[in-house]
Design a protein around this motif. Structure first.
Motif, PDB file in Angstrom:
ATOM      1  N   SER A  49     -37.221  38.154  75.076  1.00 26.91           N
ATOM      2  CA  SER A  49     -37.914  37.294  76.049  1.00 26.91           C
ATOM      3  C   SER A  49     -38.501  38.074  77.231  1.00 26.91           C
ATOM      4  CB  SER A  49     -36.954  36.218  76.566  1.00 26.91           C
ATOM      5  OG  SER A  49     -35.859  36.818  77.238  1.00 26.91           O
ATOM      6  N   GLU A  50     -37.959  39.251  77.541  1.00 31.92           N
ATOM      7  CA  GLU A  50     -38.483  40.052  78.645  1.00 31.92           C
ATOM      8  C   GLU A  50     -39.592  41.005  78.212  1.00 31.92           C
ATOM      9  OE1 GLU A  50     -37.704  39.648  81.890  1.00 31.92           O
ATOM     10  OE2 GLU A  50     -36.598  37.919  81.122  1.00 31.92           O
ATOM     11  N   LEU A  51     -39.861  41.091  76.919  1.00 29.45           N
ATOM     12  CA  LEU A  51     -40.874  42.021  76.411  1.00 29.45           C
ATOM     13  C   LEU A  51     -42.049  41.287  75.771  1.00 29.45           C
ATOM     14  CD1 LEU A  51     -38.431  44.650  74.891  1.00 29.45           C
ATOM     15  CD2 LEU A  51     -39.612  44.765  77.085  1.00 29.45           C
ATOM     16  N   ARG A  52     -41.781  40.533  74.728  1.00 28.69           N
ATOM     17  CA  ARG A  52     -42.756  39.661  74.056  1.00 28.69           C
ATOM     18  C   ARG A  52     -44.063  40.350  73.670  1.00 28.69           C
ATOM     19  NH1 ARG A  52     -42.801  33.828  76.464  1.00 28.69           N
ATOM     20  NH2 ARG A  52     -44.033  33.589  74.595  1.00 28.69           N
ATOM     21  N   PHE A  53     -43.962  41.443  72.920  1.00 23.75           N
ATOM     22  CA  PHE A  53     -45.155  42.106  72.393  1.00 23.75           C
ATOM     23  C   PHE A  53     -45.592  41.368  71.132  1.00 23.75           C
ATOM     24  CE2 PHE A  53     -43.515  45.446  75.113  1.00 23.75           C
ATOM     25  CZ  PHE A  53     -44.686  45.870  75.731  1.00 23.75           C
ATOM     26  N   GLU A  54     -46.493  40.397  71.319  1.00 25.98           N
ATOM     27  CA  GLU A  54     -46.912  39.525  70.219  1.00 25.98           C
ATOM     28  C   GLU A  54     -47.912  40.174  69.283  1.00 25.98           C
ATOM     29  OE1 GLU A  54     -47.845  38.663  73.455  1.00 25.98           O
ATOM     30  OE2 GLU A  54     -46.634  36.951  74.038  1.00 25.98           O
ATOM     31  N   GLY A  74     -41.608  71.006  66.028  1.00 27.06           N
ATOM     32  CA  GLY A  74     -40.948  69.733  65.752  1.00 27.06           C
ATOM     33  C   GLY A  74     -41.417  69.139  64.435  1.00 27.06           C
ATOM     34  N   PRO A  75     -41.083  67.886  64.184  1.00 26.22           N
ATOM     35  CA  PRO A  75     -41.534  67.219  62.955  1.00 26.22           C
ATOM     36  C   PRO A  75     -43.057  67.195  62.870  1.00 26.22           C
ATOM     37  CG  PRO A  75     -39.893  65.896  64.101  1.00 26.22           C
ATOM     38  CD  PRO A  75     -40.258  67.023  65.014  1.00 26.22           C
ATOM     39  N   ARG A  76     -43.567  67.320  61.646  1.00 22.14           N
ATOM     40  CA  ARG A  76     -45.019  67.435  61.459  1.00 22.14           C
ATOM     41  C   ARG A  76     -45.748  66.102  61.604  1.00 22.14           C
ATOM     42  NH1 ARG A  76     -48.405  70.033  56.358  1.00 22.14           N
ATOM     43  NH2 ARG A  76     -50.411  69.243  57.071  1.00 22.14           N
ATOM     44  N   TYR A  77     -45.191  65.019  61.063  1.00 21.28           N
ATOM     45  CA  TYR A  77     -45.900  63.735  61.016  1.00 21.28           C
ATOM     46  C   TYR A  77     -45.258  62.710  61.939  1.00 21.28           C
ATOM     47  CZ  TYR A  77     -47.903  65.803  56.856  1.00 21.28           C
ATOM     48  OH  TYR A  77     -48.537  66.651  55.988  1.00 21.28           O
ATOM     49  N   ALA A  78     -46.114  61.884  62.531  1.00 18.67           N
ATOM     50  CA  ALA A  78     -45.649  60.794  63.388  1.00 18.67           C
ATOM     51  C   ALA A  78     -46.535  59.584  63.168  1.00 18.67           C
ATOM     52  CB  ALA A  78     -45.675  61.209  64.852  1.00 18.67           C
ATOM     53  N   VAL A  79     -46.033  58.437  63.601  1.00 21.56           N
ATOM     54  CA  VAL A  79     -46.799  57.199  63.575  1.00 21.56           C
ATOM     55  C   VAL A  79     -46.791  56.650  64.998  1.00 21.56           C
ATOM     56  CG1 VAL A  79     -46.907  54.845  62.687  1.00 21.56           C
ATOM     57  CG2 VAL A  79     -46.197  56.706  61.178  1.00 21.56           C
ATOM     58  N   ALA A  80     -47.979  56.314  65.500  1.00 17.56           N
ATOM     59  CA  ALA A  80     -48.105  55.732  66.840  1.00 17.56           C
ATOM     60  C   ALA A  80     -48.697  54.338  66.704  1.00 17.56           C
ATOM     61  CB  ALA A  80     -48.991  56.591  67.723  1.00 17.56           C
ATOM     62  N   SER A  81     -48.023  53.365  67.317  1.00 15.18           N
ATOM     63  CA  SER A  81     -48.490  51.977  67.311  1.00 15.18           C
ATOM     64  C   SER A  81     -48.790  51.559  68.738  1.00 15.18           C
ATOM     65  CB  SER A  81     -47.409  51.056  66.743  1.00 15.18           C
ATOM     66  OG  SER A  81     -46.985  51.497  65.485  1.00 15.18           O
ATOM     67  N   HIS A  82     -49.837  50.784  68.905  1.00 14.73           N
ATOM     68  CA  HIS A  82     -50.208  50.286  70.229  1.00 14.73           C
ATOM     69  C   HIS A  82     -50.013  48.777  70.245  1.00 14.73           C
ATOM     70  CE1 HIS A  82     -52.312  54.149  69.889  1.00 14.73           C
ATOM     71  NE2 HIS A  82     -51.903  54.268  71.125  1.00 14.73           N
ATOM     72  N   LEU A  83     -49.172  48.331  71.170  1.00 17.25           N
ATOM     73  CA  LEU A  83     -48.756  46.928  71.222  1.00 17.25           C
ATOM     74  C   LEU A  83     -49.282  46.267  72.490  1.00 17.25           C
ATOM     75  CD1 LEU A  83     -45.038  47.515  70.204  1.00 17.25           C
ATOM     76  CD2 LEU A  83     -46.970  47.042  68.697  1.00 17.25           C
ATOM     77  N   LEU A  84     -49.478  44.958  72.388  1.00 14.65           N
ATOM     78  CA  LEU A  84     -49.964  44.172  73.521  1.00 14.65           C
ATOM     79  C   LEU A  84     -49.088  42.934  73.690  1.00 14.65           C
ATOM     80  CD1 LEU A  84     -52.129  43.316  75.660  1.00 14.65           C
ATOM     81  CD2 LEU A  84     -53.358  42.239  73.766  1.00 14.65           C
ATOM     82  N   SER A  85     -48.672  42.686  74.924  1.00 12.74           N
ATOM     83  CA  SER A  85     -47.998  41.448  75.272  1.00 12.74           C
ATOM     84  C   SER A  85     -48.981  40.611  76.078  1.00 12.74           C
ATOM     85  CB  SER A  85     -46.739  41.717  76.099  1.00 12.74           C
ATOM     86  OG  SER A  85     -46.210  40.495  76.561  1.00 12.74           O
ATOM     87  N   VAL A  86     -49.487  39.574  75.453  1.00 11.79           N
ATOM     88  CA  VAL A  86     -50.419  38.681  76.149  1.00 11.79           C
ATOM     89  C   VAL A  86     -49.665  37.913  77.230  1.00 11.79           C
ATOM     90  CG1 VAL A  86     -51.974  36.718  75.873  1.00 11.79           C
ATOM     91  CG2 VAL A  86     -51.893  38.495  74.121  1.00 11.79           C
ATOM     92  N   ASN A  87     -48.450  37.493  76.913  1.00 16.58           N
ATOM     93  CA  ASN A  87     -47.628  36.718  77.836  1.00 16.58           C
ATOM     94  C   ASN A  87     -47.308  37.504  79.113  1.00 16.58           C
ATOM     95  OD1 ASN A  87     -44.676  35.906  78.769  1.00 16.58           O
ATOM     96  ND2 ASN A  87     -45.635  34.113  77.825  1.00 16.58           N
TER      97      ASN A  87
END
Length: 197
Positions: A49-54, A74-87
């Motif tokens: 409820s304090e984050l709400r990345f919809e 370090g590790p060779r591969y990574a995954v990056a996600s971009h999140l948005l909380s409209v609320n």
């Protein structure tokens, strides 16, 4: 307290020990987690409820093989996600490293945000990152018979094979690449008094 500080405090309270790294750079917050915690953290980011990345805005693969001119260990591969909380009106970058360089794999987050579907397929196709639990993980940008992953920094820019339509055989044929690597140096020709000089 600034908006980014409030976000960091909320992330620390909700995720606790699952946070591997939490940084604020260039006005953006980046949360790094371990691959084992990735799916659980994603669910918490959406449902708490304090984050709400919809919304998941973007997801991409990263190859660090030549990062810092090859000095990175370090590790060779990574995954990056971009999140948005409209609320809450804030954004977050969620980053996870693949623990095995030879078989890069992380959990699929399509059950959390279905918009990740094609992004995960793209990262699989171009980087070879396996998304465990993805329902339809197959190539999306390259040919189905394509061998390799074009965005890996060890993949030749000309590729390994080329395909063309053969009019005599009336079908598409695959053959070794016929392109020869060459150095292209621009030739500059300036006229006398060019630009008033």
């Amino acid at each position: 307290m600034s908006k980014l500080d409030t976000l960091k405090t909320s992330l620390e309270a909700a995720l606790g020990e699952r946070i591997q790294s939490l940084k604020t750079e260039f006005g953006e917050v980046t949360l790094q987690v371990r691959a084992a915690d990735y799916l659980g953290v994603a669910k918490t980011l959406r449902d708490h409820s304090e984050l709400r990345f919809e919304q998941l805005i973007d997801l991409c693969g990263i190859d660090y093989s030549s990062y810092k001119d090859g000095a990175y260990d370090g590790p060779r591969y990574a995954v990056a996600s971009h999140l948005l909380s409209v609320n809450k009106n804030w954004r977050l970058r969620l980053k996870v490293y693949c623990p095995d360089d030879d078989f890069p794999s992380v959990a699929a987050i399509t059950p959390i945000w279905n918009s990740a579907n094609w992004f995960e397929r793209e990262a699989f196709d171009l980087y070879g990152i396996i998304f465990d639990g993805h329902e339809d993980l197959r190539r999306i940008l390259t040919d189905y018979g394509f061998i390799g992953h074009p965005m890996r920094k060890d993949f030749p820019t000309s590729g390994h094979v080329e395909m063309r339509y053969d009019a005599e055989q009336k079908r598409v044929v695959y053959q070794p690449v016929t392109i020869e690597p060459r150095e292209i140096t621009p030739r500059i020709i300036r006229e006398d008094n060019y630009g008033g000089l």
